[in-house]
Design a protein around this motif. Sequence first.
Motif, PDB file in Angstrom:
ATOM      1  N   ARG A 283      19.567  -4.543   9.717  1.00  0.00           N
ATOM      2  CA  ARG A 283      18.613  -3.797  10.552  1.00  0.00           C
ATOM      3  C   ARG A 283      18.330  -2.426   9.955  1.00  0.00           C
ATOM      4  N   GLU A 284      19.339  -1.809   9.350  1.00  0.00           N
ATOM      5  CA  GLU A 284      19.136  -0.518   8.694  1.00  0.00           C
ATOM      6  C   GLU A 284      18.205  -0.649   7.487  1.00  0.00           C
ATOM      7  N   THR A 285      18.315  -1.765   6.781  1.00  0.00           N
ATOM      8  CA  THR A 285      17.407  -2.010   5.657  1.00  0.00           C
ATOM      9  C   THR A 285      15.985  -2.240   6.149  1.00  0.00           C
ATOM     10  N   ASP A 286      15.849  -2.968   7.270  1.00  0.00           N
ATOM     11  CA  ASP A 286      14.518  -3.144   7.862  1.00  0.00           C
ATOM     12  C   ASP A 286      13.903  -1.782   8.209  1.00  0.00           C
ATOM     13  N   ALA A 287      14.709  -0.906   8.782  1.00  0.00           N
ATOM     14  CA  ALA A 287      14.208   0.423   9.157  1.00  0.00           C
ATOM     15  C   ALA A 287      13.831   1.228   7.916  1.00  0.00           C
ATOM     16  N   LEU A 288      14.642   1.105   6.865  1.00  0.00           N
ATOM     17  CA  LEU A 288      14.321   1.778   5.612  1.00  0.00           C
ATOM     18  C   LEU A 288      12.962   1.333   5.095  1.00  0.00           C
ATOM     19  N   MET A 289      12.720   0.027   5.107  1.00  0.00           N
ATOM     20  CA  MET A 289      11.457  -0.481   4.595  1.00  0.00           C
ATOM     21  C   MET A 289      10.282   0.015   5.422  1.00  0.00           C
ATOM     22  N   ASP A 290      10.448   0.067   6.736  1.00  0.00           N
ATOM     23  CA  ASP A 290       9.387   0.617   7.589  1.00  0.00           C
ATOM     24  C   ASP A 290       9.109   2.074   7.222  1.00  0.00           C
ATOM     25  N   ASP A 291      10.179   2.837   7.026  1.00  0.00           N
ATOM     26  CA  ASP A 291      10.019   4.241   6.644  1.00  0.00           C
ATOM     27  C   ASP A 291       9.311   4.362   5.297  1.00  0.00           C
ATOM     28  N   ALA A 292       9.669   3.490   4.366  1.00  0.00           N
ATOM     29  CA  ALA A 292       9.104   3.567   3.016  1.00  0.00           C
ATOM     30  C   ALA A 292       7.617   3.239   3.014  1.00  0.00           C
ATOM     31  N   HIS A 293       7.226   2.209   3.733  1.00  0.00           N
ATOM     32  CA  HIS A 293       5.797   1.880   3.812  1.00  0.00           C
ATOM     33  C   HIS A 293       5.011   3.038   4.408  1.00  0.00           C
ATOM     34  N   ALA A 294       5.571   3.672   5.438  1.00  0.00           N
ATOM     35  CA  ALA A 294       4.888   4.799   6.072  1.00  0.00           C
ATOM     36  C   ALA A 294       4.820   6.001   5.135  1.00  0.00           C
ATOM     37  N   ALA A 295       5.908   6.269   4.406  1.00  0.00           N
ATOM     38  CA  ALA A 295       5.932   7.414   3.496  1.00  0.00           C
ATOM     39  C   ALA A 295       4.919   7.243   2.369  1.00  0.00           C
ATOM     40  N   VAL A 296       4.848   6.055   1.799  1.00  0.00           N
ATOM     41  CA  VAL A 296       3.905   5.823   0.704  1.00  0.00           C
ATOM     42  C   VAL A 296       2.475   5.856   1.221  1.00  0.00           C
ATOM     43  N   ALA A 297       2.237   5.339   2.412  1.00  0.00           N
ATOM     44  CA  ALA A 297       0.897   5.432   2.999  1.00  0.00           C
ATOM     45  C   ALA A 297       0.467   6.895   3.114  1.00  0.00           C
ATOM     46  N   ASP A 298       1.396   7.765   3.518  1.00  0.00           N
ATOM     47  CA  ASP A 298       1.084   9.190   3.586  1.00  0.00           C
ATOM     48  C   ASP A 298       0.790   9.753   2.196  1.00  0.00           C
ATOM     49  N   LEU A 299       1.564   9.342   1.207  1.00  0.00           N
ATOM     50  CA  LEU A 299       1.361   9.840  -0.150  1.00  0.00           C
ATOM     51  C   LEU A 299      -0.001   9.435  -0.700  1.00  0.00           C
ATOM     52  N   LEU A 300      -0.415   8.216  -0.415  1.00  0.00           N
ATOM     53  CA  LEU A 300      -1.663   7.698  -0.974  1.00  0.00           C
ATOM     54  C   LEU A 300      -2.882   7.979  -0.105  1.00  0.00           C
ATOM     55  N   GLY A 301      -2.670   8.451   1.111  1.00  0.00           N
ATOM     56  CA  GLY A 301      -3.791   8.681   2.004  1.00  0.00           C
ATOM     57  C   GLY A 301      -4.306   7.405   2.642  1.00  0.00           C
ATOM     58  N   ALA A 302      -3.448   6.389   2.760  1.00  0.00           N
ATOM     59  CA  ALA A 302      -3.827   5.125   3.401  1.00  0.00           C
ATOM     60  C   ALA A 302      -3.662   5.254   4.909  1.00  0.00           C
ATOM     61  N   ASN A 303      -4.527   4.588   5.646  1.00  0.00           N
ATOM     62  CA  ASN A 303      -4.485   4.703   7.106  1.00  0.00           C
ATOM     63  C   ASN A 303      -3.446   3.802   7.753  1.00  0.00           C
ATOM     64  N   TYR A 304      -2.989   2.789   7.031  1.00  0.00           N
ATOM     65  CA  TYR A 304      -2.059   1.822   7.610  1.00  0.00           C
ATOM     66  C   TYR A 304      -0.936   1.520   6.623  1.00  0.00           C
ATOM     67  N   SER A 305       0.296   1.535   7.113  1.00  0.00           N
ATOM     68  CA  SER A 305       1.448   1.360   6.231  1.00  0.00           C
ATOM     69  C   SER A 305       1.598  -0.070   5.734  1.00  0.00           C
ATOM     70  N   ASP A 306       1.033  -1.050   6.441  1.00  0.00           N
ATOM     71  CA  ASP A 306       1.202  -2.436   5.996  1.00  0.00           C
ATOM     72  C   ASP A 306       0.278  -2.789   4.828  1.00  0.00           C
ATOM     73  N   LEU A 307      -0.529  -1.822   4.376  1.00  0.00           N
ATOM     74  CA  LEU A 307      -1.370  -2.048   3.208  1.00  0.00           C
ATOM     75  C   LEU A 307      -0.654  -1.663   1.915  1.00  0.00           C
ATOM     76  N   ILE A 308       0.627  -1.281   2.028  1.00  0.00           N
ATOM     77  CA  ILE A 308       1.430  -0.872   0.888  1.00  0.00           C
ATOM     78  C   ILE A 308       2.417  -1.975   0.541  1.00  0.00           C
ATOM     79  N   ALA A 309       2.409  -2.399  -0.720  1.00  0.00           N
ATOM     80  CA  ALA A 309       3.371  -3.402  -1.205  1.00  0.00           C
ATOM     81  C   ALA A 309       4.207  -2.795  -2.310  1.00  0.00           C
ATOM     82  N   PHE A 310       5.479  -3.183  -2.361  1.00  0.00           N
ATOM     83  CA  PHE A 310       6.381  -2.737  -3.417  1.00  0.00           C
ATOM     84  C   PHE A 310       6.634  -3.874  -4.397  1.00  0.00           C
ATOM     85  N   GLY A 311       6.980  -3.506  -5.619  1.00  0.00           N
ATOM     86  CA  GLY A 311       7.302  -4.498  -6.632  1.00  0.00           C
ATOM     87  C   GLY A 311       8.112  -3.881  -7.745  1.00  0.00           C
ATOM     88  N   ALA A 312       8.377  -4.676  -8.775  1.00  0.00           N
ATOM     89  CA  ALA A 312       9.240  -4.209  -9.857  1.00  0.00           C
ATOM     90  C   ALA A 312       8.652  -3.002 -10.576  1.00  0.00           C
TER      91      ALA A 312
END
Length: 410
Positions: A63-92
């Motif tokens: 559950r802590e990892t799930d919360a981390l991922m939610d935080d990360a999507h939101a943080a990157v959305a802020d960095l990129l100026g995206a309106n929605y965090s689910d539009l951010i994907a991570f990869g290698a």
Amino acid sequence: MLPEFVSRSREQFPALRRQLNGQPIVYFDGPAGTQVPQSVGDAVSDYLLRHNANTHGAFATSRETDALMDDAHAAVADLLGANYSDLIAFGANMTSLTFALSRALARTWQPGDEVIVSRLDHDANFSPWVLAAQDAGALVKEIDINFDDCTLDIDDFRSKLSSKTKLVAVGCASNAVGSINPVAEITRLAHEVGALVFLDAVHYGPHALIDVTDWDCDFLACSAYKFFGPHVGILYGKRMLMETLRPYKLRPAPENLPGRWMTGTQNFEGIAGVVAAIEYLSQIAGGGGSRRDQLKAGFAKIVAYERSLSAHMLDGLAHNSDVKVYGITDSHRVGERLPTFSIRHKAMLPKQLAHYLGERGVFAWHGNYYALPLTEVLGLEPEGAVRLGMVHYNTPEEVDRVLALLREIG
């Protein structure tokens, strides 16, 4: 005297206290990967030692990892100026994500379609699209450059756009010579003929604020290890495209966003470091407001300071007739470039020059830095050049040290 935010930032990077032969190291290798603040290392370590688990489990660390991922999507959305965090994907890394996207997009192309790439780009924003176009039978067109200053020829770009254009792939800035591309204009022109736009913001990311909403790009990729974080790739895409394109993925993988674009188990410890890197950037200006507002303020300081570094470097290089600088050399045009300089010295091959600098505590890359489309067209292969790349933790004194070393070469 250094700006207060630079002095404060430098204190947070343990690598900047390292010495070679009794002198502090000058890290001019940032374009290949920046150093990281202590908080990033702490976040990676804390995750691995205290929260390590896979996602979607019925227990605390998951559950802590799930919360981390939610935080990360939101943080990157802020960095990129995206309106929605689910539009951010991570990869290698950016390259892997771009190859995956190119395969999915190529499914929608057919013979007679056209793809436009740029000779100013890193090969990761060139070869994936060329190979995908070959598989689909599509034609590839290349945007010419202005050889005198290594900028994109926008008139040539306009001439190559047509109703057949399906994708335009360009970088936000050159990782070899620092030229900043007018991506908002490029996107507007591409959309006028119905083409999609993919932006490579890997080199741009540590230097200036990314804004996918303002630029209106369809896709954008970047890498956290270029903006003071770990080795994690990031992909943004507009919702309709991310939901309707068919990625190559495993059957149990989710169909909803962002999971359908995130192949396999993610680098959770690295992603924890990504959040910490964005938090570091958001604290540079020391102001209040939303995280996006804080990032805007921080990058405004970074841009102004790095322009002064660029002008200082260009003015110094202009007085060394033994050095050839590729790209914009007019110090009055620093707003059109980043503090990234590819040079050649008439007395040394690039590998020799990089070794000479490295032995004296200045770390800089030689070769083509994967900017092969550019080094080919400039006739720099196979030796390439030497790249001196700065970020906001670098100083005018370090620039002076490098300029002095270049003058000392007989």
